[in-house]
Design a protein around this motif. Sequence first.
Motif, short mmCIF file in Angstrom:
data_model
loop_
_atom_site.label_atom_id
_atom_site.label_comp_id
_atom_site.label_asym_id
_atom_site.label_seq_id
_atom_site.Cartn_x
_atom_site.Cartn_y
_atom_site.Cartn_z
N LEU A 66 1.41 -7.57 29.94
CA LEU A 66 0.63 -8.56 30.68
C LEU A 66 1.26 -9.94 30.62
CD1 LEU A 66 -3.04 -7.54 29.77
CD2 LEU A 66 -1.89 -7.29 31.98
N PHE A 67 1.77 -10.31 29.44
CA PHE A 67 2.41 -11.62 29.33
C PHE A 67 3.74 -11.64 30.08
CE2 PHE A 67 -0.50 -12.53 25.77
CZ PHE A 67 -0.87 -13.82 26.14
N GLN A 68 4.46 -10.51 30.08
CA GLN A 68 5.69 -10.44 30.86
C GLN A 68 5.37 -10.55 32.35
OE1 GLN A 68 7.15 -6.70 29.35
NE2 GLN A 68 8.62 -7.69 27.98
N LEU A 69 4.25 -9.95 32.77
CA LEU A 69 3.82 -10.04 34.17
C LEU A 69 3.58 -11.48 34.58
CD1 LEU A 69 2.63 -8.75 36.81
CD2 LEU A 69 0.41 -8.76 35.62
N LEU A 70 2.93 -12.25 33.72
CA LEU A 70 2.63 -13.64 34.04
C LEU A 70 3.83 -14.56 33.85
CD1 LEU A 70 -0.90 -13.94 32.38
CD2 LEU A 70 -0.39 -13.73 34.81
N ALA A 71 4.78 -14.15 33.01
CA ALA A 71 5.91 -15.02 32.69
C ALA A 71 6.79 -15.30 33.91
CB ALA A 71 6.75 -14.41 31.57
N VAL A 72 7.06 -14.27 34.71
CA VAL A 72 7.97 -14.44 35.85
C VAL A 72 7.43 -15.44 36.87
CG1 VAL A 72 9.06 -13.30 37.81
CG2 VAL A 72 9.12 -12.22 35.56
N PRO A 73 6.19 -15.26 37.39
CA PRO A 73 5.69 -16.27 38.33
C PRO A 73 5.49 -17.64 37.69
CG PRO A 73 3.97 -14.68 37.79
CD PRO A 73 5.24 -14.13 37.24
N THR A 74 5.20 -17.67 36.37
CA THR A 74 5.06 -18.96 35.68
C THR A 74 6.36 -19.74 35.75
OG1 THR A 74 3.39 -18.10 34.15
CG2 THR A 74 4.58 -20.07 33.46
N ILE A 75 7.47 -19.08 35.46
CA ILE A 75 8.77 -19.75 35.48
C ILE A 75 9.10 -20.24 36.88
CG2 ILE A 75 11.26 -19.35 35.26
CD1 ILE A 75 10.61 -17.44 32.95
N VAL A 76 8.96 -19.36 37.87
CA VAL A 76 9.35 -19.70 39.24
C VAL A 76 8.50 -20.85 39.79
CG1 VAL A 76 9.48 -18.84 41.61
CG2 VAL A 76 10.23 -17.39 39.72
N LEU A 77 7.19 -20.73 39.66
CA LEU A 77 6.30 -21.77 40.21
C LEU A 77 6.46 -23.09 39.47
CD1 LEU A 77 3.02 -19.75 40.89
CD2 LEU A 77 4.52 -20.80 42.58
N ALA A 78 6.65 -23.03 38.15
CA ALA A 78 6.79 -24.26 37.38
C ALA A 78 8.02 -25.05 37.81
CB ALA A 78 6.88 -23.94 35.89
N VAL A 79 9.14 -24.37 37.97
CA VAL A 79 10.38 -25.06 38.36
C VAL A 79 10.29 -25.57 39.80
CG1 VAL A 79 12.86 -24.79 38.74
CG2 VAL A 79 11.79 -23.80 36.71
N ILE A 80 9.78 -24.75 40.71
CA ILE A 80 9.69 -25.16 42.12
C ILE A 80 8.78 -26.37 42.28
CG2 ILE A 80 8.83 -24.51 44.41
CD1 ILE A 80 9.71 -21.66 43.86
N THR A 81 7.57 -26.32 41.70
CA THR A 81 6.62 -27.41 41.88
C THR A 81 7.10 -28.69 41.20
OG1 THR A 81 5.34 -26.62 39.97
CG2 THR A 81 4.63 -25.90 42.16
N THR A 82 7.77 -28.54 40.06
CA THR A 82 8.26 -29.73 39.37
C THR A 82 9.36 -30.41 40.17
OG1 THR A 82 7.74 -28.74 37.23
CG2 THR A 82 9.19 -30.64 37.21
N PHE A 83 10.30 -29.63 40.69
CA PHE A 83 11.36 -30.20 41.52
C PHE A 83 10.77 -30.83 42.77
CE2 PHE A 83 14.85 -28.41 39.17
CZ PHE A 83 15.96 -29.13 39.59
#
Length: 402
Positions: free
Chosen positions: A39-56
């Motif tokens: 479950l944490f691996q499931l959430l980790a991938v979109p967390t990384i992608v969305l965090a970097v995109i929105t921050t940039f």
Amino acid sequence: MKRTFIWIGALVVGALLGLLGLNWLDVVMNLVATVYTRLFQLLAVPTIVLAVITTFATFGSKGSKRIFGHTLTYTLLTTIAAAAVGAVLYLLLAPGNLPAEVVNSSSKVSDIGPQITYTEHIISIIPNNIVKPFFDGNILSLLLLAFAIGFGLSKLPESENKAVLTKGLLGLQELLFLLIRGLIWTLPLGIVAFSAQLSAQLSAGIVADSIGKYVLIVLGGNVIQFFVVLPLFLMVRGLNPIHVLSKMMPAVLMALFTKSSAATLPVTMDTAENRLGISPKIARFVLPICTTINMNGCAAFILVTSLFVMQNGGIPLTWSTILLWILVSVVSAIGNAGVPMGCYFLTLSLMSGIGAPIAVLGIILPIYTIIDMVETAENVWSDSCVSAMVNHDLNKNCSSLL
């Protein structure tokens, strides 16, 4: 503080359950631990992608460049320090060679995982399909895609389409964090399972076949980096290491049991924002990057293990060789993925590439579970330190960014 006590209580309960030695209970605990990890691996991938995109997208290229520069600087400094500590301990404790018949014996290491060269590993990071990295969970490829999309979004002229797209991504991120908070609320059950799983492994004698000084060097280096070197970095920046560690303890404990800094990332981000008080814009940018490139424990493991394997293969360990492998270990650790046994497979590839006796890695394997746990906890602690230092620097010198 209440959550920390609950987690520690779950840790104790799980350890006691694991010591009971009941087969059906071990099966249940392994099932629960596996479910939580997935479950944490499931959430980790979109967390990384969305965090970097929105921050940039929200920071813009100038702000992103400044924060990335601070992050990379601290990452390199802490990673080099970890490798250097490992080298010093190796020279001081000087582990002896294993028996020749053990080193020269046929090994089952090749059956453990894929053996690819480090060049192939680097090439695999470059995506040739926009969907495949999501299916494979290739964190570094996803980071490249996220950087490109976020940077492109920041360069788009202001328009209704850009505003809608940005708000949509931010909305998805908020939904994701709601799911993460819900999963964290149920995490004591997962901690019981993780702790029981480890306790059962220890009682079965996994650590009994240790290699003495080698294990002492690897674990000793991690302990020194964790309790001495990283706190010194924090104190130099005017931060209280005891305060930072106490606030980040849930993430460090989670990393200890999942053995994956990527799987722990949702907890790390939530803890950094809500307990340590790091700006969400900093935490959601720095921590996903650190999860993939800030590998203190991995750098120390690669260096010490490579020196040990090369020594058993008859390769002279001169000063120039040690300095070269400090550099190799730092670069390799930065390119490693934050997944269980990632450092092990990477070291295996490096040793295979130079023709060193990889049978030694087969001997190390039974105790790698413990080493991997300690390494991952150190990696997440280092990620926490880097994010705290970056947050401190930008609050002090670049408050306009926040």
